[in-house]
Write a protein that holds these residues in place. Structure first.
Motif, mmCIF file in Angstrom:
data_model
loop_
_atom_site.group_PDB
_atom_site.id
_atom_site.type_symbol
_atom_site.label_atom_id
_atom_site.label_comp_id
_atom_site.label_asym_id
_atom_site.label_seq_id
_atom_site.Cartn_x
_atom_site.Cartn_y
_atom_site.Cartn_z
ATOM 1 N N LEU A 61 -5.478 -45.958 -20.280
ATOM 2 C CA LEU A 61 -4.067 -45.639 -20.513
ATOM 3 C C LEU A 61 -3.162 -46.828 -20.193
ATOM 4 O O LEU A 61 -2.177 -47.074 -20.903
ATOM 5 C CB LEU A 61 -3.666 -44.434 -19.658
ATOM 6 C CG LEU A 61 -4.237 -43.079 -20.087
ATOM 7 C CD1 LEU A 61 -3.945 -42.018 -19.027
ATOM 8 C CD2 LEU A 61 -3.657 -42.649 -21.430
ATOM 9 N N LEU A 62 -3.481 -47.554 -19.138
ATOM 10 C CA LEU A 62 -2.650 -48.698 -18.752
ATOM 11 C C LEU A 62 -2.694 -49.801 -19.812
ATOM 12 O O LEU A 62 -1.685 -50.454 -20.079
ATOM 13 C CB LEU A 62 -3.110 -49.234 -17.393
ATOM 14 C CG LEU A 62 -2.762 -48.341 -16.188
ATOM 15 C CD1 LEU A 62 -3.511 -48.805 -14.934
ATOM 16 C CD2 LEU A 62 -1.262 -48.345 -15.934
ATOM 17 N N VAL A 63 -3.853 -50.018 -20.402
ATOM 18 C CA VAL A 63 -3.960 -51.021 -21.471
ATOM 19 C C VAL A 63 -3.326 -50.487 -22.762
ATOM 20 O O VAL A 63 -2.676 -51.230 -23.507
ATOM 21 C CB VAL A 63 -5.439 -51.401 -21.717
ATOM 22 C CG1 VAL A 63 -5.558 -52.339 -22.916
ATOM 23 C CG2 VAL A 63 -6.027 -52.065 -20.477
ATOM 24 N N ALA A 64 -3.509 -49.191 -22.983
ATOM 25 C CA ALA A 64 -3.010 -48.584 -24.229
ATOM 26 C C ALA A 64 -1.490 -48.580 -24.314
ATOM 27 O O ALA A 64 -0.926 -48.651 -25.410
ATOM 28 C CB ALA A 64 -3.531 -47.152 -24.354
ATOM 29 N N TYR A 65 -0.823 -48.512 -23.153
ATOM 30 C CA TYR A 65 0.656 -48.401 -23.172
ATOM 31 C C TYR A 65 1.307 -49.610 -23.852
ATOM 32 O O TYR A 65 2.060 -49.447 -24.832
ATOM 33 C CB TYR A 65 1.168 -48.216 -21.750
ATOM 34 C CG TYR A 65 2.593 -47.731 -21.667
ATOM 35 C CD1 TYR A 65 2.893 -46.399 -21.418
ATOM 36 C CD2 TYR A 65 3.660 -48.605 -21.858
ATOM 37 C CE1 TYR A 65 4.203 -45.950 -21.355
ATOM 38 C CE2 TYR A 65 4.965 -48.168 -21.804
ATOM 39 C CZ TYR A 65 5.236 -46.849 -21.551
ATOM 40 O OH TYR A 65 6.536 -46.404 -21.502
ATOM 41 N N SER A 96 3.864 -57.776 -26.170
ATOM 42 C CA SER A 96 3.117 -56.558 -25.846
ATOM 43 C C SER A 96 1.614 -56.772 -26.005
ATOM 44 O O SER A 96 0.824 -56.242 -25.213
ATOM 45 C CB SER A 96 3.589 -55.400 -26.744
ATOM 46 O OG SER A 96 4.931 -55.075 -26.452
ATOM 47 N N VAL A 97 1.214 -57.542 -27.008
ATOM 48 C CA VAL A 97 -0.214 -57.863 -27.161
ATOM 49 C C VAL A 97 -0.692 -58.683 -25.960
ATOM 50 O O VAL A 97 -1.755 -58.404 -25.374
ATOM 51 C CB VAL A 97 -0.453 -58.642 -28.476
ATOM 52 C CG1 VAL A 97 -1.870 -59.208 -28.507
ATOM 53 C CG2 VAL A 97 -0.220 -57.746 -29.677
ATOM 54 N N ILE A 98 0.103 -59.677 -25.591
ATOM 55 C CA ILE A 98 -0.253 -60.506 -24.429
ATOM 56 C C ILE A 98 -0.331 -59.648 -23.167
ATOM 57 O O ILE A 98 -1.239 -59.806 -22.334
ATOM 58 C CB ILE A 98 0.775 -61.644 -24.253
ATOM 59 C CG1 ILE A 98 0.690 -62.614 -25.432
ATOM 60 C CG2 ILE A 98 0.551 -62.380 -22.934
ATOM 61 C CD1 ILE A 98 1.777 -63.679 -25.443
ATOM 62 N N THR A 99 0.610 -58.726 -23.030
ATOM 63 C CA THR A 99 0.625 -57.850 -21.845
ATOM 64 C C THR A 99 -0.612 -56.963 -21.797
ATOM 65 O O THR A 99 -1.208 -56.789 -20.716
ATOM 66 C CB THR A 99 1.895 -56.974 -21.856
ATOM 67 O OG1 THR A 99 3.044 -57.814 -21.800
ATOM 68 C CG2 THR A 99 1.918 -56.029 -20.666
ATOM 69 N N ALA A 100 -1.002 -56.400 -22.934
ATOM 70 C CA ALA A 100 -2.192 -55.543 -22.959
ATOM 71 C C ALA A 100 -3.421 -56.330 -22.483
ATOM 72 O O ALA A 100 -4.244 -55.812 -21.711
ATOM 73 C CB ALA A 100 -2.412 -54.998 -24.365
ATOM 74 N N ALA A 174 2.964 -44.514 -10.930
ATOM 75 C CA ALA A 174 4.159 -45.344 -10.787
ATOM 76 C C ALA A 174 4.774 -45.692 -12.139
ATOM 77 O O ALA A 174 5.974 -45.993 -12.221
ATOM 78 C CB ALA A 174 3.818 -46.623 -10.021
ATOM 79 N N ILE A 175 3.973 -45.665 -13.194
ATOM 80 C CA ILE A 175 4.470 -46.011 -14.530
ATOM 81 C C ILE A 175 5.145 -44.819 -15.204
ATOM 82 O O ILE A 175 5.960 -44.981 -16.107
ATOM 83 C CB ILE A 175 3.312 -46.516 -15.426
ATOM 84 C CG1 ILE A 175 2.523 -47.616 -14.710
ATOM 85 C CG2 ILE A 175 3.830 -47.042 -16.758
ATOM 86 C CD1 ILE A 175 3.292 -48.887 -14.493
ATOM 87 N N ALA A 176 4.796 -43.616 -14.758
ATOM 88 C CA ALA A 176 5.261 -42.397 -15.440
ATOM 89 C C ALA A 176 6.784 -42.295 -15.556
ATOM 90 O O ALA A 176 7.295 -41.971 -16.639
ATOM 91 C CB ALA A 176 4.683 -41.163 -14.752
#
Length: 207
Positions: A61-65, A96-100, A174-176
């Motif tokens: 989920l963290l990578v998918a966001y 966003s790609v770099i962040t994932a 914490a991301i929710a």
């Protein structure tokens, strides 16, 4: 004489029709904002109900966001004239790609590192979303929630950095709240476009 008398009427009939860009972009934006709200709500529900107790799902989920954000920005730019015509969405796609990728790497370090990555992403993606909202404000409706969302995302980045510096490792929970605010603003824009009466107009070019 007949042709001369009918000239204004014929000119109106034959004149190119220029449609208000609000009327042309609203159907896509309405669908886009509803999809983004629905995906965010689904992400939050999965993270809180299952993800927080299942590390593998939490990592996915963290990578998918941010990965979903990249896909969404690509779709928005593609439907709105292409990547070159939509620089802010293109930059949001790239970051966003770099962040994932960075989140996937940070997962091997610690959740503190993951939240730090999210902090940097929240700031940059928020600024790009803010730029998109400002650019669209005259051509498309319901952009004030997008402007607020972008500004709030940028501010939320600072809170992520503070959270990442805490001694207690944060979790996906914490991301929710961050995702919830994003979903709220997308839903407001979608509903605004749904219920706001849009009046397309035509204008004759000078003959």
């Amino acid at each position: 004489m007949t042709a001369a008398r009918n000239y204004p009427e014929n000119a109106m009939k034959n004149a190119p029709v220029r449609r208000d860009s609000t009327s042309s972009s609203s159907p896509w934006l309405k669908t886009y904002y509803f999809i983004r709200a629905a995906v965010s709500i689904g992400w939050i529900a999965t993270a809180l109900a299952i993800g927080k107790n299942v590390p593998t799902l939490s990592a996915i989920l963290l990578v998918a966001y941010p990965a979903w954000d990249a896909i969404a920005n690509f779709l928005d730019a593609h439907k709105s004239g292409g990547l070159r015509a939509n620089v802010s969405q293109t930059l949001n796609l790239v970051i966003s790609v770099i962040t994932a990728i960075c989140v996937a790497v940070a997962l091997g370090v610690s959740m503190n590192a993951v939240i730090t990555v999210f902090g940097g992403w929240a700031i940059l993606s928020g600024l790009f979303q803010l730029a998109t909202g400002i650019r669209r404000r005259k051509s498309a409706g319901a952009q004030w929630p997008m402007v607020l969302s972008g500004a709030q995302s940028a501010l939320a980045g600072a809170s992520f950095f503070k959270m990442a510096a805490a001694a207690t490792p944060p979790s996906i929970v914490a991301i929710a709240p961050y995702a919830a605010f994003g979903a709220f603003y997308f839903l407001v824009s979608a509903l605004w476009l749904t219920f706001k009466k849009v009046r397309p107009h035509t204008a004759a070019l000078p003959g």
